[in-house]
Scaffold this motif. Structure first.
Motif, PDB file in Angstrom:
ATOM      1  N   VAL A  49     101.555  64.504  37.014  1.00  0.00           N
ATOM      2  CA  VAL A  49     100.597  65.380  37.705  1.00  0.00           C
ATOM      3  C   VAL A  49      99.188  65.088  37.201  1.00  0.00           C
ATOM      4  N   ALA A  50      99.036  65.008  35.877  1.00  0.00           N
ATOM      5  CA  ALA A  50      97.714  64.706  35.314  1.00  0.00           C
ATOM      6  C   ALA A  50      97.227  63.331  35.751  1.00  0.00           C
ATOM      7  N   LEU A  51      98.119  62.350  35.779  1.00  0.00           N
ATOM      8  CA  LEU A  51      97.754  60.993  36.179  1.00  0.00           C
ATOM      9  C   LEU A  51      97.333  60.932  37.644  1.00  0.00           C
ATOM     10  N   VAL A  52      98.078  61.592  38.502  1.00  0.00           N
ATOM     11  CA  VAL A  52      97.744  61.595  39.939  1.00  0.00           C
ATOM     12  C   VAL A  52      96.414  62.293  40.181  1.00  0.00           C
ATOM     13  N   LEU A  53      96.214  63.446  39.562  1.00  0.00           N
ATOM     14  CA  LEU A  53      94.951  64.163  39.768  1.00  0.00           C
ATOM     15  C   LEU A  53      93.775  63.403  39.164  1.00  0.00           C
ATOM     16  N   GLY A  54      93.994  62.729  38.049  1.00  0.00           N
ATOM     17  CA  GLY A  54      92.930  61.906  37.471  1.00  0.00           C
ATOM     18  C   GLY A  54      92.563  60.735  38.367  1.00  0.00           C
ATOM     19  N   ALA A  55      93.572  60.089  38.943  1.00  0.00           N
ATOM     20  CA  ALA A  55      93.307  58.964  39.846  1.00  0.00           C
ATOM     21  C   ALA A  55      92.591  59.429  41.108  1.00  0.00           C
ATOM     22  N   ILE A  56      93.002  60.559  41.642  1.00  0.00           N
ATOM     23  CA  ILE A  56      92.346  61.078  42.848  1.00  0.00           C
ATOM     24  C   ILE A  56      90.913  61.487  42.539  1.00  0.00           C
ATOM     25  N   ALA A  57      90.692  62.126  41.398  1.00  0.00           N
ATOM     26  CA  ALA A  57      89.323  62.499  41.015  1.00  0.00           C
ATOM     27  C   ALA A  57      88.461  61.252  40.846  1.00  0.00           C
ATOM     28  N   PHE A  58      89.023  60.208  40.257  1.00  0.00           N
ATOM     29  CA  PHE A  58      88.275  58.961  40.067  1.00  0.00           C
ATOM     30  C   PHE A  58      87.870  58.358  41.408  1.00  0.00           C
ATOM     31  N   VAL A  59      88.780  58.351  42.363  1.00  0.00           N
ATOM     32  CA  VAL A  59      88.488  57.746  43.669  1.00  0.00           C
ATOM     33  C   VAL A  59      87.547  58.623  44.485  1.00  0.00           C
ATOM     34  N   TRP A  60      87.821  59.919  44.528  1.00  0.00           N
ATOM     35  CA  TRP A  60      87.016  60.800  45.365  1.00  0.00           C
ATOM     36  C   TRP A  60      85.601  60.969  44.837  1.00  0.00           C
ATOM     37  N   CYS A  61      85.401  60.931  43.524  1.00  0.00           N
ATOM     38  CA  CYS A  61      84.057  61.176  42.994  1.00  0.00           C
ATOM     39  C   CYS A  61      83.129  59.986  43.228  1.00  0.00           C
ATOM     40  N   GLN A  62      83.657  58.867  43.645  1.00  0.00           N
ATOM     41  CA  GLN A  62      82.809  57.710  43.891  1.00  0.00           C
ATOM     42  C   GLN A  62      82.037  57.816  45.193  1.00  0.00           C
ATOM     43  N   VAL A 121      89.533  63.842  32.919  1.00  0.00           N
ATOM     44  CA  VAL A 121      89.598  62.462  32.427  1.00  0.00           C
ATOM     45  C   VAL A 121      89.241  61.473  33.542  1.00  0.00           C
ATOM     46  N   GLY A 122      89.768  61.706  34.749  1.00  0.00           N
ATOM     47  CA  GLY A 122      89.434  60.830  35.869  1.00  0.00           C
ATOM     48  C   GLY A 122      87.949  60.841  36.187  1.00  0.00           C
ATOM     49  N   TYR A 123      87.346  62.025  36.177  1.00  0.00           N
ATOM     50  CA  TYR A 123      85.921  62.136  36.461  1.00  0.00           C
ATOM     51  C   TYR A 123      85.095  61.529  35.343  1.00  0.00           C
ATOM     52  N   TRP A 124      85.480  61.775  34.092  1.00  0.00           N
ATOM     53  CA  TRP A 124      84.740  61.227  32.957  1.00  0.00           C
ATOM     54  C   TRP A 124      84.799  59.710  32.921  1.00  0.00           C
ATOM     55  N   ILE A 125      85.916  59.144  33.291  1.00  0.00           N
ATOM     56  CA  ILE A 125      86.012  57.678  33.335  1.00  0.00           C
ATOM     57  C   ILE A 125      85.068  57.126  34.408  1.00  0.00           C
ATOM     58  N   ALA A 126      85.001  57.797  35.547  1.00  0.00           N
ATOM     59  CA  ALA A 126      84.082  57.354  36.600  1.00  0.00           C
ATOM     60  C   ALA A 126      82.634  57.471  36.148  1.00  0.00           C
ATOM     61  N   VAL A 127      82.304  58.539  35.451  1.00  0.00           N
ATOM     62  CA  VAL A 127      80.936  58.703  34.947  1.00  0.00           C
ATOM     63  C   VAL A 127      80.637  57.654  33.885  1.00  0.00           C
ATOM     64  N   MET A 128      81.606  57.408  33.016  1.00  0.00           N
ATOM     65  CA  MET A 128      81.411  56.433  31.951  1.00  0.00           C
ATOM     66  C   MET A 128      81.175  55.022  32.520  1.00  0.00           C
ATOM     67  N   LEU A 129      81.857  54.709  33.611  1.00  0.00           N
ATOM     68  CA  LEU A 129      81.702  53.401  34.242  1.00  0.00           C
ATOM     69  C   LEU A 129      80.566  53.369  35.267  1.00  0.00           C
ATOM     70  N   ALA A 130      79.838  54.485  35.402  1.00  0.00           N
ATOM     71  CA  ALA A 130      78.733  54.624  36.355  1.00  0.00           C
ATOM     72  C   ALA A 130      79.208  54.402  37.790  1.00  0.00           C
ATOM     73  N   LYS A 131      80.388  54.927  38.106  1.00  0.00           N
ATOM     74  CA  LYS A 131      80.942  54.792  39.444  1.00  0.00           C
ATOM     75  C   LYS A 131      80.885  56.100  40.230  1.00  0.00           C
ATOM     76  N   ASP A 132      80.444  57.183  39.615  1.00  0.00           N
ATOM     77  CA  ASP A 132      80.427  58.463  40.314  1.00  0.00           C
ATOM     78  C   ASP A 132      79.248  58.530  41.286  1.00  0.00           C
ATOM     79  N   TYR A 133      79.267  59.540  42.118  1.00  0.00           N
ATOM     80  CA  TYR A 133      78.290  59.686  43.195  1.00  0.00           C
ATOM     81  C   TYR A 133      76.865  59.764  42.650  1.00  0.00           C
ATOM     82  N   ARG A 134      76.658  60.546  41.611  1.00  0.00           N
ATOM     83  CA  ARG A 134      75.319  60.732  41.068  1.00  0.00           C
ATOM     84  C   ARG A 134      74.792  59.447  40.451  1.00  0.00           C
ATOM     85  N   SER A 135      75.618  58.762  39.694  1.00  0.00           N
ATOM     86  CA  SER A 135      75.184  57.502  39.079  1.00  0.00           C
ATOM     87  C   SER A 135      74.831  56.469  40.135  1.00  0.00           C
TER      88      SER A 135
END
Length: 155
Positions: A49-62, A121-135
């Motif tokens: 559950v944590a892995l799926v939600l982290g992956a979805i957060a990573f993809v959607w936040c981009q 964790v999914g969102y933080w990884i996206a922010v760390m890699l500068a892949k999120d919407y704001r970055s």
């Protein structure tokens, strides 16, 4: 229909319940529902559950703002949790309150904690890699400002 908000929420809730259902059925039929197997199955289910939600957060936040994707993810996880907690025990041949209210609410707290942790964790990884919407927006702004030639001011 796929573009509607409720569709994403429903698909997420069904996917999270499917993780629970598969885990419960594997424990029930594959391991004779021993306590050790149920504990390990719960750990695997919460990790998935944590892995799926982290992956979805990573993809959607981009591609979308957090105000767009976070409610979808939250309501999908909440619906998945409710179906998992209320209907999931019937797959194991049990009932939601068979082991008492303490186990029922412990499962809710564990599910919520894993869902929140996976999403963060999914969102933080996206922010760390500068892949999120704001970055990405800030990168585009920086590129646009540095690409423009400097205006010459005459006096």
């Amino acid at each position: 229909m796929r573009q509607q908000r409720w569709f994403r929420i429903t698909v997420l809730a069904v996917a999270l319940f499917a993780i629970n259902a598969v885990t419960r059925l594997v424990v029930r039929f594959g391991f004779d529902a021993t306590d050790t197997a149920q504990s390990r199955g719960s750990i695997v289910m919460f990790a998935l559950v944590a892995l799926v939600l982290g992956a979805i957060a990573f993809v959607w936040c981009q591609h979308r703002r957090p105000s767009d994707w976070l409610p979808d993810l939250g309501f999908g996880a909440l619906a998945g949790m409710l179906v998992t907690v209320l209907a999931g025990p019937f797959l194991s041949g049990s009932e939601p309150f068979a082991n008492g209210g303490g186990d029922f609410f412990a499962q809710i707290w564990l599910y919520s904690g894993c869902a929140i942790a996976g999403t963060l964790v999914g969102y933080w990884i996206a922010v760390m890699l500068a892949k999120d919407y704001r970055s990405r927006s800030l990168q585009a702004y920086t590129r646009a400002k540095t690409m423009k030639p400097r205006r010459v001011v005459r006096r």
